[in-house]
Scaffold this active site. Structure first.
Site, mmCIF file in Angstrom:
data_model
loop_
_atom_site.group_PDB
_atom_site.id
_atom_site.type_symbol
_atom_site.label_atom_id
_atom_site.label_comp_id
_atom_site.label_asym_id
_atom_site.label_seq_id
_atom_site.Cartn_x
_atom_site.Cartn_y
_atom_site.Cartn_z
ATOM 1 N N GLN A 21 -7.795 0.690 4.270
ATOM 2 C CA GLN A 21 -8.268 0.774 5.486
ATOM 3 C C GLN A 21 -9.670 0.234 5.162
ATOM 4 O O GLN A 21 -10.546 -0.765 5.358
ATOM 5 C CB GLN A 21 -7.699 1.216 7.076
ATOM 6 C CG GLN A 21 -7.101 1.775 7.625
ATOM 7 C CD GLN A 21 -6.714 0.401 8.542
ATOM 8 O OE1 GLN A 21 -7.544 -0.221 8.660
ATOM 9 N NE2 GLN A 21 -5.601 0.151 8.809
ATOM 10 N N GLY A 58 1.082 -1.332 -0.173
ATOM 11 C CA GLY A 58 0.380 -0.114 0.030
ATOM 12 C C GLY A 58 0.725 1.259 -0.120
ATOM 13 O O GLY A 58 0.456 2.496 -0.451
ATOM 14 N N ASN A 113 -6.966 4.521 10.262
ATOM 15 C CA ASN A 113 -6.257 3.556 10.115
ATOM 16 C C ASN A 113 -6.241 3.659 11.844
ATOM 17 O O ASN A 113 -6.576 2.633 12.385
ATOM 18 C CB ASN A 113 -5.249 3.221 9.666
ATOM 19 C CG ASN A 113 -4.340 4.386 9.979
ATOM 20 O OD1 ASN A 113 -4.069 5.417 9.070
ATOM 21 N ND2 ASN A 113 -2.731 4.177 10.638
ATOM 22 N N CYS A 151 3.183 2.712 13.221
ATOM 23 C CA CYS A 151 4.824 3.293 12.838
ATOM 24 C C CYS A 151 5.367 4.042 14.043
ATOM 25 O O CYS A 151 6.095 4.320 14.649
ATOM 26 C CB CYS A 151 4.363 4.460 11.540
ATOM 27 S SG CYS A 151 3.640 3.206 9.987
#
Ligand code: PLP
Length: 399
Positions: free
Chosen positions: A179, A71, A151, A325
């Site tokens: 998502q 993605g 997300n 992340c």
């Protein structure tokens, strides 16, 4: 010990039916899809089938699907490709403050290359404003990129309306649909988007494979240069097992969409109602109406989210503070910050996402454990309102 995975927005396990279809493409069907002999043709045919399955899931034509490595790559390609293609027309890009880092960091890179980027605000529920969007458009604007569903808090943006505004002003519109895929019905034609990024590992497919939908008639320059794969638009020998897995995951998602949505929404709602009735001072972040069915993002007031996460991990309960992340860096969520949450509430927030393998027993176990942990953590917390009061009182006594 029981293990309860509540982080389906970070990634999902590969379903058995997906794995079964992938396996032969690691071994007996190992041929290069570009080769001109039988085992090569097998791989080529498998990619053709996967492309049509992925296209089907989003209402696209087969030739509008370009497989990528992720993605993230699809986001990079859409934004950088458009920026390069339309440089003569303008250098202005509009996005939002709550995008995935795959989009935000790509925009930051382009800013260093001389592009101008407007990062739209969101309201308390995480929604962009259509008025603010329209006001931001100038005659130098070349791209609007707004994510389909967030997300961290699961907020679903008004994609069709955004596309309408983009069309009205002759600006291209890209959406990060990673998502949304497999969690909402998606029809790119009805929505009228120009480009959409998707990824396999969020829908029970393998990691390391994604795709960019590019509306037919639209051409953007290549990001990856080399051979003639993907209709000469994305070079590199195809990740055949990965693409096969993406195709199977897409067809399962398509078949089971309604029951999947119903199932995860029911479990999510049950989880939220249990937690909020059994624990005081828990607040749901985001919008309950325009929200991904499996997402629960909760503020546990007076405790540190990271502490609760680590504690949960010791009991086999896996969730996150938001994007995968940021969890390694302990930096506060840019999404919750953009929604206007005060810093202490950002740090008290945890994202739980349920999925196809979650059971009611999993939720019951997790809730029981979390109730106990929150009680213990709050007893120690200097932020706890009772503790704050106690210390104030003891201060008074000494004074
Ligand atoms: C996971 C995710 C991505 C990145 O996809 P990868 O395939 O992991 O690179 C991009 N955008 C959103 C919204 C995501 O949730």
């Amino acid at each position: 010990m029981r293990q309860v995975y509540l982080d389906y927005s970070a990634t999902t396990p590969v379903k058995n039916k997906v794995l079964e279809e992938m396996l032969p493409y690691f071994s007996e069907n190992f041929g290069n899809p570009s080769s001109l002999y039988q085992i090569g043709f097998k791989s080529k045919d498998a990619i053709t089938l996967a492309r049509s399955r992925v296209a089907q899931l989003i209402g696209a034509e087969d030739k509008e699907i370009y497989f990528t490595s992720s993605g993230t790559e699809a986001d990079n390609w859409a934004v950088i490709g458009t920026a390069k293609a339309l440089k003569p027309k303008g250098n202005h890009i509009i996005t939002s403050k709550i995008e995935h880092h795959a989009l935000l960091h790509t925009c930051e890179y382009l800013e260093k290359e001389g592009y101008q980027v407007t990062y739209l605000n969101v309201d308390k529920k995480g929604m962009v404003s259509l008025e603010e969007l329209e006001r931001a458009i100038t005659d130098r604007t070349i791209l609007i990129s707004i994510m389909f569903a967030n997300n961290e808090v699961g907020t679903i943006q008004p994609i069709k309306e955004i596309a309408k505004i983009a069309k009205k002003h002759g600006v291209l519109f890209h959406t990060d649909g990673v998502q949304a895929l497999g969690n909402l019905p998606i029809d790119v034609k009805e929505l009228n988007v120009d480009m959409m990024s998707i990824s396999a590992h969020k829908i029970y497919g393998p990691k390391g494979v994604g795709a960019l939908y590019i509306r037919k008639g639209l051409t953007i320059p290549n990001l990856i240069h080399g051979g003639g794969q993907e209709n000469k638009k994305r070079a590199g020998t195809e990740n055949v097992p990965g693409i096969v897995g993406f195709g199977k995951a897409a067809s399962l998602a398509d078949e089971n969409l309604a029951s999947h949505i119903e199932k995860v929404r029911t479990l999510r709602d049950y989880f939220i109602s249990q937690i909020t009735t059994r624990i005081e001072d828990v607040v749901v972040n985001g919008d309950m109406e325009h929200r991904l069915p499996g997402n629960a993002n909760l503020i546990f007031k007076y405790i540190e989210g990271e502490a609760l996460l680590l504690y949960m991990d010791t009991k086999g309960i896996f969730a996150s503070t938001g994007s995968a992340c940021s969890s390694a860096t302990f930096s506060p969520s840019h999404v919750l910050s953009a929604m206007g949450l005060p810093l202490e509430q950002v740090y008290s927030s945890i994202r739980f996402t349920v999925g196809d393998f979650t059971t009611k027993e999993d939720i019951d176990y997790a809730v029981d454990e979390i109730v106990e942990m929150v009680e213990k953590l709050r007893a120690f917390s200097p932020y706890n309102k009772d503790n704050v009061m106690n210390s104030a009182q003891s201060c008074n006594c000494q004074a």
